[in-house]
Design a protein around this motif. Structure first.
Motif, PDB file in Angstrom:
ATOM      1  N   LYS A 122       1.832   7.118  -6.325  1.00 54.00           N
ATOM      2  CA  LYS A 122       0.747   8.054  -6.637  1.00 54.00           C
ATOM      3  C   LYS A 122       1.203   9.510  -6.484  1.00 54.00           C
ATOM      4  O   LYS A 122       0.786  10.367  -7.251  1.00 54.00           O
ATOM      5  CB  LYS A 122      -0.423   7.759  -5.706  1.00 54.00           C
ATOM      6  N   VAL A 123       2.041   9.773  -5.463  1.00 55.05           N
ATOM      7  CA  VAL A 123       2.519  11.151  -5.277  1.00 55.05           C
ATOM      8  C   VAL A 123       3.840  11.392  -6.005  1.00 55.05           C
ATOM      9  O   VAL A 123       4.519  12.391  -5.776  1.00 55.05           O
ATOM     10  CB  VAL A 123       2.655  11.523  -3.775  1.00 55.05           C
ATOM     11  N   GLY A 124       4.211  10.429  -6.856  1.00 54.02           N
ATOM     12  CA  GLY A 124       5.388  10.602  -7.708  1.00 54.02           C
ATOM     13  C   GLY A 124       6.710  10.376  -7.011  1.00 54.02           C
ATOM     14  O   GLY A 124       7.738  10.913  -7.417  1.00 54.02           O
ATOM     15  N   LEU A 125       6.712   9.568  -5.949  1.00 55.05           N
ATOM     16  CA  LEU A 125       7.955   9.361  -5.198  1.00 55.05           C
ATOM     17  C   LEU A 125       8.291   7.879  -5.052  1.00 55.05           C
ATOM     18  O   LEU A 125       8.844   7.459  -4.036  1.00 55.05           O
ATOM     19  CB  LEU A 125       7.847  10.005  -3.811  1.00 55.05           C
ATOM     20  N   ARG A 126       7.978   7.109  -6.063  1.00 55.95           N
ATOM     21  CA  ARG A 126       8.224   5.677  -6.014  1.00 55.95           C
ATOM     22  C   ARG A 126       9.688   5.372  -5.673  1.00 55.95           C
ATOM     23  O   ARG A 126       9.970   4.495  -4.856  1.00 55.95           O
ATOM     24  CB  ARG A 126       7.891   5.073  -7.378  1.00 55.95           C
ATOM     25  N   ASP A 127      10.606   6.133  -6.248  1.00 56.49           N
ATOM     26  CA  ASP A 127      12.036   5.840  -6.052  1.00 56.49           C
ATOM     27  C   ASP A 127      12.588   6.400  -4.741  1.00 56.49           C
ATOM     28  O   ASP A 127      13.758   6.254  -4.448  1.00 56.49           O
ATOM     29  CB  ASP A 127      12.842   6.371  -7.240  1.00 56.49           C
ATOM     30  N   LYS A 128      11.746   7.057  -3.939  1.00 58.53           N
ATOM     31  CA  LYS A 128      12.242   7.640  -2.679  1.00 58.53           C
ATOM     32  C   LYS A 128      11.811   6.824  -1.457  1.00 58.53           C
ATOM     33  O   LYS A 128      11.963   7.289  -0.316  1.00 58.53           O
ATOM     34  CB  LYS A 128      11.726   9.079  -2.525  1.00 58.53           C
ATOM     35  N   ALA A 129      11.256   5.653  -1.674  1.00 52.46           N
ATOM     36  CA  ALA A 129      10.683   4.866  -0.573  1.00 52.46           C
ATOM     37  C   ALA A 129      11.665   4.675   0.587  1.00 52.46           C
ATOM     38  O   ALA A 129      11.286   4.765   1.751  1.00 52.46           O
ATOM     39  CB  ALA A 129      10.215   3.510  -1.088  1.00 52.46           C
TER      40      ALA A 129
ATOM     41  N   LEU B 211       0.834  -1.202   0.000  1.00 60.34           N
ATOM     42  CA  LEU B 211       0.000   0.000   0.000  1.00 60.34           C
ATOM     43  C   LEU B 211       0.872   1.257   0.000  1.00 60.34           C
ATOM     44  O   LEU B 211       0.627   2.213  -0.736  1.00 60.34           O
ATOM     45  CB  LEU B 211      -0.916   0.004   1.235  1.00 60.34           C
ATOM     46  N   GLY B 212       1.918   1.227   0.850  1.00 60.17           N
ATOM     47  CA  GLY B 212       2.804   2.375   0.959  1.00 60.17           C
ATOM     48  C   GLY B 212       3.487   2.700  -0.362  1.00 60.17           C
ATOM     49  O   GLY B 212       3.554   3.868  -0.762  1.00 60.17           O
ATOM     50  N   ARG B 213       3.975   1.675  -1.031  1.00 59.44           N
ATOM     51  CA  ARG B 213       4.644   1.912  -2.318  1.00 59.44           C
ATOM     52  C   ARG B 213       3.670   2.429  -3.366  1.00 59.44           C
ATOM     53  O   ARG B 213       4.009   3.307  -4.173  1.00 59.44           O
ATOM     54  CB  ARG B 213       5.317   0.616  -2.803  1.00 59.44           C
TER      55      ARG B 213
END
Lengths: 221, 240
Positions: free
Chosen positions: B123-130, B116-118
């Protein structure tokens, strides 16, 4: 030298094995005492920032009464005074750990209070706003951040408490200072033995400082 | 969705809110504007009870927030909040920030929560900042993580308290973009902001507050082009 004083390095070396056993006990009492102190400090520190006036007063009473009396008196009270009231001897080792624990607890309570209060209010609000309870917010959000900020002060307390264990000489726990005293009672070489004892305390406190330094750098404090 | 009746809020002698009545229906985007000290943030914070109200009533999704029988932690998962100062948890990664609520409040298992978090970070455009810690994120990125953190509880309403006021101008757009997207998806939103572009584009209604009361409310087109009250006119002329 008219005084006839002759410094013998060999005396220092000869005293080392026995002093090492005393040093072990010093470390043991310090670590156990600080564990007790950390628990007491956390409980009373949190009491001091509690919403309940009674809790705040109780926390304040503990901190003020311990901080306001000499450790030596506390040690004597626990070892010589308390047994009369409870009708039971307190083993010296237990008295030592209790004294160091209760004493450091008061100072650690202040460290805990300060660290918790230094965490921005917004952190609590953010925790509560995602539905965490008050306790969950304290545990998952505030505590880890506060703990990190406590490290330098806790390290300092570690060093202070370690040196404070030397006062336990009065209850006869065979820690480093007591061991030194006993060696001198046999060989009368006060200069060499106290010098060795001092060096050993210094080695311990320096090691703690060094470890702390590394820890602080690693955690970017 | 949100019903506020005759709300008063006092801090000691200072009366901050003086009888606010406001209804927000499901899917509606409401923008609150007004000079600083007008009580807009306080109003927002009364909705999820970060502030205790002095008198009046606040009903969120049918629950009276001041009713002792209401579980306030439940209300707070229904009404997510985004702060001006982001308030990300600095000791957790972006993903850790987003999954804390789902795992501890919703009792989701770790794998589910991380999925869910990923998804939300994506969704907020920060997939690579997890796996990045907040210290290494820009203000705009932090605020987008904060939005994802709130969304992770699947709230029915999102409250935004000046979400772009602490940002460098060039970072405002990326946050507003995420908020616009949310609005278009039908999220009920109450937004305290001075971003007129945002209001014009997605708000169904703009509320203008001053000195603890609602002075004027209207559609954005109407209130910006044709403000009726002189205090609204005065404020808008300064903001534009």
């Amino acid at each position: 030298m008219g005084s006839g004083f002759d410094f013998k390095v060999s005396v220092m070396w000869e005293s080392v094995p026995l002093l090492l056993t005393g040093m072990k006990l010093t470390i043991l009492i310090t670590v156990m005492g600080l564990l007790v102190g950390f628990i007491l400090g956390t409980v009373f520190g949190l009491m001091k920032i509690s919403r309940s006036l009674f809790m705040r007063k109780l926390g304040g009473f503990y901190v003020e009464s311990i901080r306001g009396t000499p450790l030596m008196v506390q040690v004597m009270f626990i070892y010589f005074g308390l047994p009369l009231a409870i009708g039971m001897r307190v083993p010296p080792m237990l008295a030592g750990v209790a004294a160091i624990g209760v004493n450091s607890g008061a100072y650690i309570a202040e460290i805990v209070r300060g660290a918790f209060q230094s965490i921005e209010r917004g952190q609590t609000e953010a925790g509560r706003s995602i539905g965490l309870t008050h306790l969950q917010t304290l545990y998952y959000v505030i505590w880890p951040q506060a703990l990190k900020r406590m490290i330098p002060a806790l390290g300092n307390q570690f060093i202070i408490s370690l040196k404070d264990t030397s006062l336990l000489v009065v209850v006869g726990v065979g820690e480093l200072t007591r061991t030194g005293q006993e060696i001198i009672a046999g060989n009368f070489r006060a200069f060499e033995v106290w010098l060795t004892v001092a060096i050993m305390y210094f080695a311990m406190t320096m090691s703690i400082a060094k470890v702390l330094n590394i820890l602080e750098r690693k955690l970017e404090i | 969705m949100i019903e506020i009746r005759n709300l008063y809020k006092r801090f000691g002698d200072l009366e901050v809110l003086k009888g606010i009545d406001l209804n927000v229906s499901s899917g509606e985007v409401t923008v609150i504007m007004g000079p600083s000290g007008s009580g807009k943030s306080t109003l927002l914070r009364c909705i999820n009870r970060l502030e205790e109200i002095t008198s009046g009533a606040v009903i969120v999704d049918g629950y009276d927030v001041m009713d002792p029988a209401t579980n306030i932690n439940f209300i707070r998962t229904e009404a997510g909040m985004v702060f001006q100062q982001f308030n990300l948890f600095p000791h957790m990664t972006a993903l850790g920030n987003v999954t804390l609520g789902p795992t501890k409040v919703r009792k989701m298992n770790r794998a589910e929560a991380e999925a869910l978090g990923r998804e939300l970070l994506d969704k907020v455009g920060l997939r690579d900042k997890a796996d990045v810690y907040p210290d290494h994120l820009s203000g705009g990125q932090k605020q987008r993580v904060a939005i994802a953190r709130s969304l992770a509880l699947k709230p029915k309403v999102m409250l935004f308290d000046e979400p772009t006021s602490a940002l460098d101008p060039e970072l405002v757009g990326e946050v507003l973009e995420v908020m616009k997207q949310l609005g278009r998806e039908g999220m009920t939103m109450v937004v305290v902001t001075h971003e007129m572009g945002f209001a014009r584009e997605v708000a169904d209604r703009v509320i203008f507050m001053d000195e603890g009361v609602i002075i004027e409310e209207n559609t954005p087109a109407e209130i910006f082009s044709n403000p009726r009250h002189e205090r609204t006119q005065g404020f808008l002329s300064k903001v534009i």
